[in-house]
Design an enzyme around this catalytic site. Sequence first.
Site, PDB file in Angstrom:
ATOM      1  N   ARG A  34     -18.896  -2.885   8.587  1.00 18.56           N
ATOM      2  CA  ARG A  34     -17.561  -2.780   9.174  1.00 18.56           C
ATOM      3  C   ARG A  34     -17.436  -1.447   9.903  1.00 18.56           C
ATOM      4  NH1 ARG A  34     -13.197  -4.461   4.579  1.00 18.56           N
ATOM      5  NH2 ARG A  34     -12.276  -2.479   5.202  1.00 18.56           N
ATOM      6  N   ARG A  52       0.809  -1.207   0.000  1.00 17.82           N
ATOM      7  CA  ARG A  52       0.000   0.000   0.000  1.00 17.82           C
ATOM      8  C   ARG A  52       0.844   1.258   0.000  1.00 17.82           C
ATOM      9  NH1 ARG A  52      -5.063  -2.145   2.049  1.00 17.82           N
ATOM     10  NH2 ARG A  52      -6.612  -0.526   2.236  1.00 17.82           N
TER      11      ARG A  52
HETATM   12  P1  AP5 Z   1      -8.806  -3.490   3.571  1.00 21.82           P
HETATM   13  O1  AP5 Z   1      -9.679  -4.480   4.178  1.00 21.82           O
HETATM   14  O2  AP5 Z   1      -7.777  -3.927   2.594  1.00 21.82           O
HETATM   15  O3  AP5 Z   1      -9.731  -2.329   3.000  1.00 21.82           O
HETATM   16  P2  AP5 Z   1      -9.677  -1.447   1.681  1.00 21.82           P
HETATM   17  O4  AP5 Z   1      -8.441  -1.437   0.866  1.00 21.82           O
HETATM   18  O5  AP5 Z   1     -10.132  -0.155   2.184  1.00 21.82           O
HETATM   19  O6  AP5 Z   1     -10.586  -2.199   0.737  1.00 21.82           O
HETATM   20  P3  AP5 Z   1     -11.973  -2.752   1.091  1.00 21.82           P
HETATM   21  O7  AP5 Z   1     -11.853  -4.111   1.735  1.00 21.82           O
HETATM   22  O8  AP5 Z   1     -12.742  -1.734   1.861  1.00 21.82           O
HETATM   23  O9  AP5 Z   1     -12.648  -2.839  -0.338  1.00 21.82           O
HETATM   24  P4  AP5 Z   1     -12.450  -3.819  -1.561  1.00 21.82           P
HETATM   25  O10 AP5 Z   1     -11.737  -3.083  -2.644  1.00 21.82           O
HETATM   26  O11 AP5 Z   1     -11.881  -5.153  -1.167  1.00 21.82           O
HETATM   27  O12 AP5 Z   1     -13.973  -3.962  -1.977  1.00 21.82           O
HETATM   28  P5  AP5 Z   1     -15.016  -5.173  -1.766  1.00 21.82           P
HETATM   29  O13 AP5 Z   1     -14.708  -6.281  -2.732  1.00 21.82           O
HETATM   30  O14 AP5 Z   1     -15.175  -5.517  -0.340  1.00 21.82           O
HETATM   31  O15 AP5 Z   1      -8.016  -2.664   4.696  1.00 21.82           O
HETATM   32  C1  AP5 Z   1      -8.688  -2.132   5.821  1.00 21.82           C
HETATM   33  C2  AP5 Z   1      -7.706  -1.328   6.656  1.00 21.82           C
HETATM   34  O16 AP5 Z   1      -6.630  -2.183   7.108  1.00 21.82           O
HETATM   35  C3  AP5 Z   1      -7.001  -0.167   5.921  1.00 21.82           C
HETATM   36  O17 AP5 Z   1      -7.779   1.010   5.932  1.00 21.82           O
HETATM   37  C4  AP5 Z   1      -5.716  -0.041   6.762  1.00 21.82           C
HETATM   38  O18 AP5 Z   1      -5.979   0.649   7.952  1.00 21.82           O
HETATM   39  C5  AP5 Z   1      -5.385  -1.491   7.124  1.00 21.82           C
HETATM   40  N1  AP5 Z   1      -4.491  -2.100   6.122  1.00 21.82           N
HETATM   41  C6  AP5 Z   1      -4.792  -3.123   5.284  1.00 21.82           C
HETATM   42  N2  AP5 Z   1      -3.741  -3.427   4.497  1.00 21.82           N
HETATM   43  C7  AP5 Z   1      -2.756  -2.556   4.846  1.00 21.82           C
HETATM   44  C8  AP5 Z   1      -1.431  -2.337   4.383  1.00 21.82           C
HETATM   45  N3  AP5 Z   1      -0.918  -3.070   3.379  1.00 21.82           N
HETATM   46  N4  AP5 Z   1      -0.718  -1.348   4.951  1.00 21.82           N
HETATM   47  C9  AP5 Z   1      -1.206  -0.604   5.961  1.00 21.82           C
HETATM   48  N5  AP5 Z   1      -2.448  -0.748   6.453  1.00 21.82           N
HETATM   49  C10 AP5 Z   1      -3.228  -1.719   5.893  1.00 21.82           C
HETATM   50  O19 AP5 Z   1     -16.336  -4.449  -2.306  1.00 21.82           O
HETATM   51  C11 AP5 Z   1     -16.929  -3.384  -1.575  1.00 21.82           C
HETATM   52  C12 AP5 Z   1     -18.477  -3.492  -1.672  1.00 21.82           C
HETATM   53  O20 AP5 Z   1     -18.876  -3.295  -3.020  1.00 21.82           O
HETATM   54  C13 AP5 Z   1     -19.036  -4.881  -1.282  1.00 21.82           C
HETATM   55  O21 AP5 Z   1     -20.251  -4.691  -0.641  1.00 21.82           O
HETATM   56  C14 AP5 Z   1     -19.238  -5.608  -2.624  1.00 21.82           C
HETATM   57  O22 AP5 Z   1     -20.292  -6.539  -2.565  1.00 21.82           O
HETATM   58  C15 AP5 Z   1     -19.564  -4.434  -3.560  1.00 21.82           C
HETATM   59  N6  AP5 Z   1     -19.008  -4.627  -4.896  1.00 21.82           N
HETATM   60  C16 AP5 Z   1     -17.750  -5.066  -5.212  1.00 21.82           C
HETATM   61  N7  AP5 Z   1     -17.576  -5.079  -6.545  1.00 21.82           N
HETATM   62  C17 AP5 Z   1     -18.751  -4.609  -7.083  1.00 21.82           C
HETATM   63  C18 AP5 Z   1     -19.181  -4.368  -8.411  1.00 21.82           C
HETATM   64  N8  AP5 Z   1     -18.374  -4.616  -9.483  1.00 21.82           N
HETATM   65  N9  AP5 Z   1     -20.438  -3.869  -8.613  1.00 21.82           N
HETATM   66  C19 AP5 Z   1     -21.244  -3.607  -7.528  1.00 21.82           C
HETATM   67  N10 AP5 Z   1     -20.895  -3.832  -6.236  1.00 21.82           N
HETATM   68  C20 AP5 Z   1     -19.647  -4.313  -6.029  1.00 21.82           C
END
Ligand code: AP5
Length: 219
Positions: free
Chosen positions: A162, A89
């Site tokens: 969440r 990241r």
């Molecule tokens: P993390 O869990 O990795 O969160 P994020 O990067 O913010 O990503 P998300 O999990 O929120 O979203 P996603 O892109 O996976 O989307 P999803 O598929 O769920 O990290 C959380 C926290 O941990 C960070 O903020 C940080 O603090 C820490 N952290 C993690 N890794 C770190 C690192 N390397 N370094 C430092 N800190 C770190 O989809 C979202 C929603 O949309 C779902 O409801 C889904 O059903 C829907 N959806 C998905 N795709 C579609 C589509 N094509 N059409 C319609 N709906 C859709």
Amino acid sequence: MKAIVLLGVPGAGKGTVAAFVERHTAYRHISTGDMFREVMREGSPLGRKVASYIDVGQLVPDDMVLNVVHRRLQRESGKMDCMFDGFPRTECQAELLDELLSREYGTAIEQVFYLELDEDLVVRRLTGRLTCEACGAVYHREHKKTLVEGVCDQCGAAVSQRDDDTRETIQARLKVFDKQTHGLIAYYEARKKLCRVDASGTPEAVAQAVLEELKRTNG
Ligand code: AP5
């Protein structure tokens, strides 16, 4: 051992795409976010420390992140093809990962899929997301409902929002992405590893685009 990365703003759909790719390839999903949520559920001092960053939308420090990833790879003895989600990241994490892969496993990141999505869609996806409190399965209030309201289809546990999916924390996470994660795009672009993917389509369409590109490059 092969390794790819899914990169993108919070809510771009990295976890959703990873679940599809995992079903169709040998790549195994490694999500640092999922690993941290597991640690937080244990309620240990480490879990509380991790929560102090995640709950306000800030990044967990690089050394803690590398530590959990290293331990996970050691458990698999470097025998598994990895699909990193949400890691690296920062540029620093990317450099440390390159070093680790080369030193311990004699390999390198093959390709980085950058899922691009506009902010308004991000906010709609994240504010509607529901996550299983036990197994981490992901749902959406509009696009992907559970069969029984409030209950996970996979394990029967409760689903909920969440803690970091509130409007305020989403804005903080987006700012952090802009400031700390954008450098990564240039890092991988310079190494000719970056593949941009339009993440505004259906989950199936986005995953298909990634799978096709993987097939094209892997043969
Ligand atoms: P993390 O869990 O990795 O969160 P994020 O990067 O913010 O990503 P998300 O999990 O929120 O979203 P996603 O892109 O996976 O989307 P999803 O598929 O769920 O990290 C959380 C926290 O941990 C960070 O903020 C940080 O603090 C820490 N952290 C993690 N890794 C770190 C690192 N390397 N370094 C430092 N800190 C770190 O989809 C979202 C929603 O949309 C779902 O409801 C889904 O059903 C829907 N959806 C998905 N795709 C579609 C589509 N094509 N059409 C319609 N709906 C859709």
